[in-house]
Design a protein around this motif. Structure first.
Motif, PDB file in Angstrom:
ATOM      1  N   ILE A 126       0.845  -1.194   0.000  1.00  0.00           N
ATOM      2  CA  ILE A 126       0.000   0.000   0.000  1.00  0.00           C
ATOM      3  C   ILE A 126       0.878   1.240   0.000  1.00  0.00           C
ATOM      4  N   LEU A 127       0.543   2.194  -0.864  1.00  0.00           N
ATOM      5  CA  LEU A 127       1.151   3.523  -0.808  1.00  0.00           C
ATOM      6  C   LEU A 127       0.146   4.422  -0.116  1.00  0.00           C
ATOM      7  N   LEU A 128       0.539   4.968   1.028  1.00  0.00           N
ATOM      8  CA  LEU A 128      -0.311   5.849   1.826  1.00  0.00           C
ATOM      9  C   LEU A 128       0.245   7.265   1.707  1.00  0.00           C
ATOM     10  N   ARG A 130       9.358   3.723  -9.385  1.00  0.00           N
ATOM     11  CA  ARG A 130       9.288   2.390  -8.783  1.00  0.00           C
ATOM     12  C   ARG A 130       9.359   1.324  -9.878  1.00  0.00           C
ATOM     13  N   PRO A 131      10.103   0.242  -9.616  1.00  0.00           N
ATOM     14  CA  PRO A 131      10.087  -0.862 -10.587  1.00  0.00           C
ATOM     15  C   PRO A 131       8.669  -1.423 -10.731  1.00  0.00           C
ATOM     16  N   ALA A 132       8.415  -2.036 -11.867  1.00  0.00           N
ATOM     17  CA  ALA A 132       7.076  -2.558 -12.152  1.00  0.00           C
ATOM     18  C   ALA A 132       6.674  -3.690 -11.222  1.00  0.00           C
ATOM     19  N   ASP A 133       7.644  -4.328 -10.592  1.00  0.00           N
ATOM     20  CA  ASP A 133       7.316  -5.417  -9.677  1.00  0.00           C
ATOM     21  C   ASP A 133       8.072  -5.219  -8.372  1.00  0.00           C
ATOM     22  N   PRO A 134       7.376  -4.949  -7.285  1.00  0.00           N
ATOM     23  CA  PRO A 134       5.924  -4.851  -7.201  1.00  0.00           C
ATOM     24  C   PRO A 134       5.451  -3.396  -7.219  1.00  0.00           C
ATOM     25  N   LEU A 135       4.345  -3.181  -7.856  1.00  0.00           N
ATOM     26  CA  LEU A 135       3.647  -1.903  -7.756  1.00  0.00           C
ATOM     27  C   LEU A 135       2.685  -2.009  -6.578  1.00  0.00           C
ATOM     28  N   PRO A 136       2.291  -0.880  -6.002  1.00  0.00           N
ATOM     29  CA  PRO A 136       1.306  -0.958  -4.913  1.00  0.00           C
ATOM     30  C   PRO A 136      -0.004  -1.591  -5.385  1.00  0.00           C
ATOM     31  N   ASN A 156      -3.621   8.479 -16.989  1.00  0.00           N
ATOM     32  CA  ASN A 156      -3.189   7.991 -18.294  1.00  0.00           C
ATOM     33  C   ASN A 156      -1.884   7.204 -18.250  1.00  0.00           C
ATOM     34  N   VAL A 157      -1.501   6.752 -17.060  1.00  0.00           N
ATOM     35  CA  VAL A 157      -0.289   5.944 -16.925  1.00  0.00           C
ATOM     36  C   VAL A 157      -0.732   4.484 -16.836  1.00  0.00           C
ATOM     37  N   GLU A 158      -0.554   3.786 -17.924  1.00  0.00           N
ATOM     38  CA  GLU A 158      -1.100   2.440 -18.074  1.00  0.00           C
ATOM     39  C   GLU A 158      -0.667   1.475 -16.980  1.00  0.00           C
ATOM     40  N   ARG A 159       0.548   1.607 -16.486  1.00  0.00           N
ATOM     41  CA  ARG A 159       1.028   0.638 -15.492  1.00  0.00           C
ATOM     42  C   ARG A 159       0.237   0.690 -14.186  1.00  0.00           C
ATOM     43  N   PHE A 160      -0.554   1.755 -13.977  1.00  0.00           N
ATOM     44  CA  PHE A 160      -1.361   1.868 -12.762  1.00  0.00           C
ATOM     45  C   PHE A 160      -2.847   1.612 -13.018  1.00  0.00           C
ATOM     46  N   ASP A 161      -3.175   1.133 -14.202  1.00  0.00           N
ATOM     47  CA  ASP A 161      -4.587   0.877 -14.532  1.00  0.00           C
ATOM     48  C   ASP A 161      -5.248  -0.113 -13.572  1.00  0.00           C
ATOM     49  N   HIS A 162      -4.490  -1.083 -13.068  1.00  0.00           N
ATOM     50  CA  HIS A 162      -5.073  -2.122 -12.226  1.00  0.00           C
ATOM     51  C   HIS A 162      -4.808  -1.887 -10.735  1.00  0.00           C
ATOM     52  N   THR A 163      -4.253  -0.738 -10.417  1.00  0.00           N
ATOM     53  CA  THR A 163      -4.009  -0.386  -9.020  1.00  0.00           C
ATOM     54  C   THR A 163      -5.250   0.311  -8.472  1.00  0.00           C
TER      55      THR A 163
END
Length: 131
Positions: A8-10, A50-56, A79-86
């Protein structure tokens, strides 16, 4: 309760709120790993570098921060695709419906009013871990 440890990023400019929510999360097992940021800009720096693994798994943003609102951070991430599922969650001292609307338009999945009591905060932590 989800299986496995969550990341988690708080993001909150109030150190007391960070400490209280971190304490509430620590009562759950496995306790999530918490990364903290004190501003929207700091959060974006952490996320973009942050590296792609792991993202929050979850980004929890205070709505009212001095440099950027939670809605502005959401807009930057939109519009940052790598955070679409966060999962992106706002928590705020205000429960103003127009704040909630702006945040959801910018990608927040949930908007919570900051609880006043520790029991409510622990319940909120449990809800967040179950998202």
């Amino acid at each position: 309760m989800p299986v496995g440890k969550r990341l988690i990023l708080l993001v909150d400019d109030d150190p007391d709120d960070i400490e209280l929510l971190d304490e509430a999360f620590s009562s759950y097992q496995p306790a999530p790993e918490i990364i903290t940021a004190r501003s929207g800009r700091q959060a974006l720096d952490i996320l973009m570098n942050r590296p792609a693994d792991p993202l929050p798994d979850i980004i929890i943003l205070d709505y009212n921060m001095p440099d950027m609102t939670g809605a502005e951070v959401l807009g930057a991430l939109r519009n940052v695709e790598r955070f679409d599922h966060t999962l992106k969650v706002i928590w705020s001292t205000s429960n103003a419906t127009h704040y909630e609307k702006i945040c959801k338009e910018n990608g927040a999945t949930h908007f919570f009013k900051k609880p006043d009591r520790m029991e409510e905060l622990q319940a909120l932590a449990g809800k967040l871990l179950n998202l």
